[in-house]
Motif scaffolding. Structure first.
Motif, short mmCIF file in Angstrom:
data_model
loop_
_atom_site.label_atom_id
_atom_site.label_comp_id
_atom_site.label_asym_id
_atom_site.label_seq_id
_atom_site.Cartn_x
_atom_site.Cartn_y
_atom_site.Cartn_z
N ALA A 32 0.84 -1.20 0.00
CA ALA A 32 0.00 0.00 0.00
C ALA A 32 0.87 1.25 0.00
O ALA A 32 0.66 2.17 -0.79
CB ALA A 32 -0.92 -0.01 1.22
N GLY A 33 1.87 1.26 0.87
CA GLY A 33 2.72 2.44 1.01
C GLY A 33 3.49 2.76 -0.26
O GLY A 33 3.50 3.90 -0.72
N LEU A 34 4.11 1.73 -0.85
CA LEU A 34 4.90 1.97 -2.06
C LEU A 34 4.02 2.48 -3.20
O LEU A 34 4.42 3.35 -3.97
CB LEU A 34 5.64 0.70 -2.49
CG LEU A 34 6.82 0.27 -1.62
CD1 LEU A 34 7.42 -1.02 -2.14
CD2 LEU A 34 7.90 1.36 -1.56
N SER A 35 2.80 1.93 -3.31
CA SER A 35 1.89 2.37 -4.37
C SER A 35 1.53 3.84 -4.20
O SER A 35 1.55 4.62 -5.15
CB SER A 35 0.61 1.54 -4.37
OG SER A 35 0.92 0.17 -4.40
N VAL A 36 1.21 4.21 -2.97
CA VAL A 36 0.81 5.59 -2.69
C VAL A 36 1.98 6.55 -2.92
O VAL A 36 1.83 7.61 -3.54
CB VAL A 36 0.31 5.69 -1.23
CG1 VAL A 36 0.22 7.13 -0.80
CG2 VAL A 36 -1.05 5.02 -1.11
N VAL A 37 3.16 6.15 -2.45
CA VAL A 37 4.33 7.02 -2.63
C VAL A 37 4.64 7.16 -4.12
O VAL A 37 4.99 8.25 -4.60
CB VAL A 37 5.55 6.44 -1.88
CG1 VAL A 37 6.81 7.23 -2.23
CG2 VAL A 37 5.32 6.50 -0.39
#
Lengths: 350, 254
Positions: free
Chosen positions: A82-87
């Motif tokens: 989730a984090g990598l996608s958002v970043v």
């Protein structure tokens, strides 16, 4: 008067579907592995653990696998995905470049210097299992500061300067990490370092989860609150200014938020490639480029995606584990090419 | 809404530029390359902070307002409008609502109506669902003007709105701006377009205003020779009556 179609299809069905898929992915992620555990048991164990129920002593071994080994790992996979996608979404808008990813600013390469130093030279040995994460985070922080100071101009951070500085610095940091790998006293250390560089969730415990989850949730919230600004930034700095956006300040804040998120995620999982570059594009192909939509769908899609990647990493070469970066590429590339050809996605140019 | 520039200066580029656009007027800025037209305009739409002078909106200091407030009153079509991602035309136009919105505000029916109305005003309603990146130059320009109109501005600032457009689209865009625009301040390269579509014209040379007034009074052969170094003959447009210039290359002219 004709009707002008200014509305997009509602997101609710897609979001509901993705939430169900995420819940199913978590259960599957816990059940699947070198030692398969039947689904009903997984559910029983999870229920017992969360409601304080009891289980027979004969199940203690399987319970240990589910609760202490698999669940934290699956949840961390979800958080990292989730984090990598958002970043990735935020950085592509921030530097206005469809080819940017969370690592374009040199943060992961910076982290790799610290991580390889620990793996090959045995620094921070007193921190035990957390040595790698702490070293990776500290050197990510140092790399972030270096890139920021080098890219900064009187007019603020400009997109091209950021990308060029980050890319140049990344080469430097990677060279340093590679030097450490080749200087490694024994092959096992070099292997450990390489494995970390390609991303891995092996050996994750509950301890790694809270910080990564908190930073990801807070960062995603911040970006969602700034989704309209991200739309404006995509139109060019001058146009964004005429839309009432303080471009210099917004970009500075985005840099800090995305760097912090990347640093924390890289510290717990290594440099998992591909997710942060391609997931944003996959999501845009489905829901359009409006960041208010992309930033809702991207973390849900990214979370499920990385859970399955990690399952594959555990299963494909069991009992050995594969690096996550190898699988994200193997799964993602065909999927991406298929969607790109099918939907006539313009992908940042004619 | 009256727009006034009072002694606007940018070190080394623009010197003491004073001009005004009365409510509802279309005012043009012309001048040779490098005369400071775009720099002056950038000061008005706040991409650049002038080193001296003031930009006034009905007597209020525009540069002292929060960016968001000035964006609700003044919209601009800049030269750097470059869209990186696959936004639809409707999404691009809807971005004009940004200065009117808080972080978690949803789009209201009124927002959608404004987007639809602006697209209709620029004859682009059929493009609403198209990807902005696939539009032609003329379509893009019209859509970006619609985006500026959705901001509900009192003043519209345009930096060479006819750039890269064929003659038909040049005329269309300027007629559109005259028809739907509030107070307009626009930089134009083409003197004859300025003469035909502007109520007033200001001429910039070397960063200074060297002439200003009605096109017929300002765009004279003498001024064109002095500022652009080009001989020109003044004729009157047979149907519209607007002053138009015929140019002769210095070496070829008698």
């Amino acid at each position: 008067m004709t009707t002008v179609h200014t509305r997009r299809r509602a997101l609710h069905p897609l979001v509901t579907g993705l939430l169900v898929a995420l819940a199913a992915s978590i259960v599957c992620g816990v059940a699947l592995g070198p030692v398969p555990i039947p689904f009903p048991r997984v559910l029983t164990f999870l229920q017992a653990a969360t409601t304080g129920g009891t289980i027979p002593a004969t199940d203690a071994g399987q319970y240990h696998i589910v609760w202490d080994i698999r669940l934290p790992r699956v949840l961390l996979a979800a958080v990292v995905g989730a984090g990598l996608s958002v970043v990735g979404v935020a950085i592509q808008a921030m530097v206005r470049n469809a080819l940017a990813d969370p690592y374009v600013l040199g943060i992961s390469s910076g982290a790799s210097v610290g991580a390889t130093a620990v793996a090959t030279l045995g620094l921070f040995a007193s921190l035990g299992v957390y040595a790698l994460s702490v070293a990776a985070f500290l050197s990510a922080l140092a790399a972030t500061a270096l890139v920021y100071l080098a890219a900064r101009t009187r007019g603020g951070l400009t997109p091209l300067r950021l990308v060029l500085t980050g890319t140049a610095m990344a080469y430097g940091f990677s060279a340093l990490a590679m030097l450490l790998v080749f200087q490694a006293p024994h092959g096992e250390a070099a292997r450990a370092a390489m494995f970390w560089l390609l991303g891995s969730l092996g050996g994750v415990t509950w301890g790694s989860l809270p910080v990564a989850a908190a930073v990801t949730v807070a960062g995603t919230g911040y970006l969602l609150a700034n989704a309209r600004r991200l739309n404006g930034l995509s139109m060019g700095d001058e146009t964004a200014t005429t839309l009432g956006i303080d471009v210099t300040r917004t970009r500075r804040h985005l840099f800090v938020v995305t760097a912090a998120m990347t640093g924390v995620l890289v510290a717990v999982s290594g440099a998992v490639g591909f997710v942060g570059l391609m997931l944003p594009h996959l999501v845009r192909m489905v829901v359009g480029a409006d960041h208010r939509r992309v930033l809702v769908v991207a973390p849900l899609a990214g979370a499920s995606f990385l859970i399955w990647v990690d399952v594959a990493a555990r299963l494909l070469a069991a009992p050995e584990e594969l690096p996550l970066g190898v699988i994200t590429a193997a799964l993602g590339v065909p999927c991406f090419v298929f969607l790109m050809r099918r939907r006539g996605y313009v992908f940042g140019g004619k | 809404m009256e727009l006034g520039l009072d002694g606007v200066s940018v070190d080394g580029i623009v010197h003491d530029v004073t001009l005004s656009a009365a409510s509802g007027q279309v005012v043009g800025i012309v001048g040779p390359n490098g005369s400071g037209k775009s720099t002056t305009l950038r000061c008005v739409y706040r991409a650049l902070r002038p080193s001296g002078g003031a930009v006034l909106l009905d007597g209020q200091d525009l540069l002292a307002m929060p960016l968001k407030e000035s964006a609700r009153r003044l919209a601009a079509l800049t030269q750097d409008s470059h869209v990186e991602f696959d936004f639809t035309v409707a999404e691009v136009v809807a971005m004009g609502r940004l200065p009117h919105k808080g972080a978690f505000d949803r789009d209201t029916d009124r927002d959608h109506d404004l987007v639809a109305r602006s697209l209709r005003q620029v004859d682009a309603e059929h493009l609403a669902g198209r990807t902005f990146l696939t539009l032609s130059g003329g379509e893009r320009q019209r859509v970006l003007i619609a985006r500026a109109l959705v901001q509900e501005p009192d003043v519209l600032v345009l930096d060479e709105p006819t750039n890269h457009l064929d003659i038909r689209h040049q005329l269309d865009v300027l007629a559109l701006v005259r028809r739907v625009g509030p107070t307009v301040l626009t930089v134009l390269h083409d003197l004859n377009l300025a003469a035909a579509y502007c109520d007033r014209v200001h001429v910039l040379d070397g960063g200074r205003v060297v002439a200003g007034g009605a096109p017929a009074d300002v765009l004279t052969p003498d001024l064109v020779l002095a500022v652009f170094g080009v001989r020109a003959h003044l004729v009157v447009h047979p149907t519209s009556g607007a002053p138009q210039l015929l140019f002769g290359h210095p070496e070829v002219s008698p």
